[in-house]
Design an enzyme around this catalytic site. Structure first.
Site, PDB file in Angstrom:
ATOM      1  N   CYS A 162       1.627   0.427  -8.833  1.00 21.56           N
ATOM      2  CA  CYS A 162       2.785   0.960  -8.109  1.00 21.56           C
ATOM      3  C   CYS A 162       4.029   1.045  -8.985  1.00 21.56           C
ATOM      4  O   CYS A 162       4.947   1.803  -8.685  1.00 21.56           O
ATOM      5  CB  CYS A 162       3.073   0.118  -6.872  1.00 21.56           C
ATOM      6  SG  CYS A 162       3.284  -1.644  -7.209  1.00 21.56           S
ATOM      7  N   GLY A 193       0.819  -1.209   0.000  1.00 19.39           N
ATOM      8  CA  GLY A 193       0.000   0.000   0.000  1.00 19.39           C
ATOM      9  C   GLY A 193       0.845   1.248   0.000  1.00 19.39           C
ATOM     10  O   GLY A 193       1.897   1.293  -0.636  1.00 19.39           O
ATOM     11  N   GLU A 215       5.646  -3.245   0.848  1.00 22.74           N
ATOM     12  CA  GLU A 215       5.639  -3.053  -0.606  1.00 22.74           C
ATOM     13  C   GLU A 215       4.872  -1.771  -0.886  1.00 22.74           C
ATOM     14  O   GLU A 215       3.640  -1.750  -0.853  1.00 22.74           O
ATOM     15  CB  GLU A 215       4.988  -4.253  -1.294  1.00 22.74           C
ATOM     16  CG  GLU A 215       5.761  -5.551  -1.135  1.00 22.74           C
ATOM     17  CD  GLU A 215       7.124  -5.506  -1.795  1.00 22.74           C
ATOM     18  OE1 GLU A 215       7.331  -4.659  -2.691  1.00 22.74           O
ATOM     19  OE2 GLU A 215       7.990  -6.298  -1.411  1.00 22.74           O
ATOM     20  N   LYS A 239       1.907   6.186   4.230  1.00 18.48           N
ATOM     21  CA  LYS A 239       1.252   6.652   5.454  1.00 18.48           C
ATOM     22  C   LYS A 239       0.818   5.472   6.311  1.00 18.48           C
ATOM     23  O   LYS A 239       1.101   5.411   7.511  1.00 18.48           O
ATOM     24  CB  LYS A 239       0.047   7.529   5.098  1.00 18.48           C
ATOM     25  CG  LYS A 239      -0.691   8.074   6.312  1.00 18.48           C
ATOM     26  CD  LYS A 239      -1.863   8.963   5.891  1.00 18.48           C
ATOM     27  CE  LYS A 239      -2.627   9.481   7.104  1.00 18.48           C
ATOM     28  NZ  LYS A 239      -3.778  10.340   6.693  1.00 18.48           N
TER      29      LYS A 239
END
Length: 491
Positions: A251, A198, A220, A201
């Site tokens: 990503c 993800g 990751e 944060k």
């Protein structure tokens, strides 16, 4: 996997789930080759028999084209299963290693054992693959597993919780659905490893929770993956890596392009290019003149991300930089592939991960300026270079920090299970894929074996001067000193 539904999990409920997994792991069942192979075969059978359910869920969550879902999610997960089944015995085989004179006579080996009970928190953009791929590695290594799919992809989350209990051992592999409350409750428990996919944060929250129990983590994450272009053969491969990967919601999708002034017009405008199609023409060929109507383009996952992307696009610093695309339809959550040329570095689109169909192009005087620009920012998850200059390629590989790289293409390194996949710095820590997944969820235990023969009295107190001379010569590898010490010992 045993779906735990969407009921809220408080600390007591999450503790009960973890306790059940620990009991199952404690029976030793997950350690056997037979159990591991049975679970992997069951996962493979599920993907083959219920492919339609997976495709339907991905279409519901992301509007993802069927072929894209199969190639980028189902096929890769199936390949991971097949590889693990093929290599399982070899991966787990004890590794003989050398010993030294200090332990002579002896033998030594490295034993691979599972870590125990592991937590996998998945992401929404590839909700099937990013759930199953790490689960496959954890199961292959012999762990008990809890999977927490992303609530932002509810159809896929529900599908995993519904289908998986039909195929695998429900006592050792479980699914918990839910959102922030459920994830928070799970993170309060002690795990033997956590893999989170993800953003940065939430990764910091995961890492802080894991630190309380000294739990190792694999993170990751993502980042702004750059593409440096020094070759005019790049357009199709950039386009498919950007917009053919979940419409940029990946990503490792190209986040921005850096190219010299002399090449920027060629990259964008067809009339300047004779040998290859330029980016604009390529996009029209891929998605038509009305890309919002294309069935080959995924939609934005939800309205929050749609508004985030349109805010980037409507920034005063880039609104006049659009050279292709820019169309959007909030009702269908679709944004057209959009190219922005000569974007200011202080614009919003250049200061956060885009994770969508916007592609800024940064113009520099010299292509090697791009390397310094990339390294001045947080290390990305992926970095790409298009060039026919081997010296430039070698310099790029040596000098640019990134989780992984692909030369003269984009994203394909992700599909190579012989390569580790993971980030560095802000883009993550740890890696998985193929054997790297197996290793990620394993402990390498060193074992030294000795007989009762070959006792050496010099290792025991009292440490006389003769013993000290002999031991120092032995440990220093001083053959001449060792001979002198032995002669002195004999006397």
């Amino acid at each position: 996997m045993e779906g735990e539904g969407r009921r809220a999990f408080d600390a007591e409920g999450s503790a009960a789930v973890v306790s059940a997994l620990r009991w199952s792991y404690g029976t030793g069942r997950t350690r056997s080759y037979e159990w591991r192979a049975d679970q992997l075969r069951a996962l493979l059978r599920m993907m083959e028999e219920r492919e339609g359910d997976v495709l339907d869920a991905l279409r519901a969550d992301l509007g993802k084209p069927g072929l894209e879902s199969f190639i980028q999610e189902i096929a890769l997960a199936k390949d991971a299963c097949k590889l693990a089944l093929k290599e399982l015995i070899r991966w787990g085989k004890p590794q003989k290693v050398s010993t030294s004179i200090t332990s002579f006579p002896s033998s030594a080996e490295i034993i691979t054992e599972p870590l125990g009970v592991v937590l996998i928190i998945s992401a929404w953009n590839y909700p099937f693959l990013l759930s199953l791929d790490p689960v496959i590695g954890a199961v292959a290594a012999g762990n008990a597993v809890l999977l927490k799919p992303s609530e932002i992809a509810p159809a896929t989350s529900s599908m995993l919780a519904r289908l998986l209990p039909e195929f695998v051992d429900k006592s050792s592999i479980k699914v918990v659905e839910g959102g922030v409350a459920e994830t928070t409750a799970l993170l309060e428990q002690k795990w033997d490893k956590i893999l989170y996919t993800g953003g940065g944060k939430v990764a910091r929250i995961v890492m802080a929770a894991a630190a309380k129990h000294l739990t190792p983590v694999v993170l990751e994450l993502g980042g702004k993956s750059p593409v440096v272009v020094d070759s005019n053969v790049a357009t199709k491969r950039i386009a498919v890596g950007k917009w053919g990967s979940n419409n940029g919601q990946a990503c490792i999708a190209p986040d921005y392009v850096i190219t010299p002034k002399t090449f920027a017009p060629k990259l964008v405008r067809r009339e300047y290019v004779k040998t290859v199609e330029a980016l604009k023409t390529t996009l029209v060929k891929f998605y038509g003149k009305d890309p919002l109507a294309s069935n080959d383009l995924s939609r934005i996952v939800n309205s929050n991300h749609f508004r985030r992307l349109t805010d980037l696009l409507d920034d005063d610093k880039v609104s006049d930089k659009i050279v292709h695309g820019g169309q959007r339809d909030e009702a269908s959550l679709k944004i057209a592939p959009t190219v922005l040329l000569d974007v200011p570095l202080d614009s919003l689109v250049m200061n956060e991960e885009i994770f969508g169909p916007l592609l800024p192009i940064i113009v520099v005087d010299d292509v090697e300026e791009a390397f310094d620009m990339i390294n001045s920012r947080a290390s990305p998850l992926a970095a790409y270079l298009f060039t026919s200059n081997r010296k430039l390629e070698d310099k790029f590989v040596r000098s640019v920090s990134a989780g992984g790289m692909c030369i003269n293409d984009t994203a394909l390194h992700f599909a190579n299970t012989s390569l580790p996949f993971g980030g560095v710095g802000e883009s993550g820590m740890g890696a998985y894929h193929g054997k790297f997944s197996f290793d990620t969820f394993s402990h390498k235990k060193g074992v030294l074996r000795r007989s009762f023969q070959g006792e050496v009295p010099t290792r025991y107190p009292p440490y006389t001067r003769k013993k000290q001379r002999l031991l120092r010569a032995l440990l220093d590898g001083d053959i001449f000193g060792l001979l002198l010490a032995l002669i002195g010992w004999a006397r």
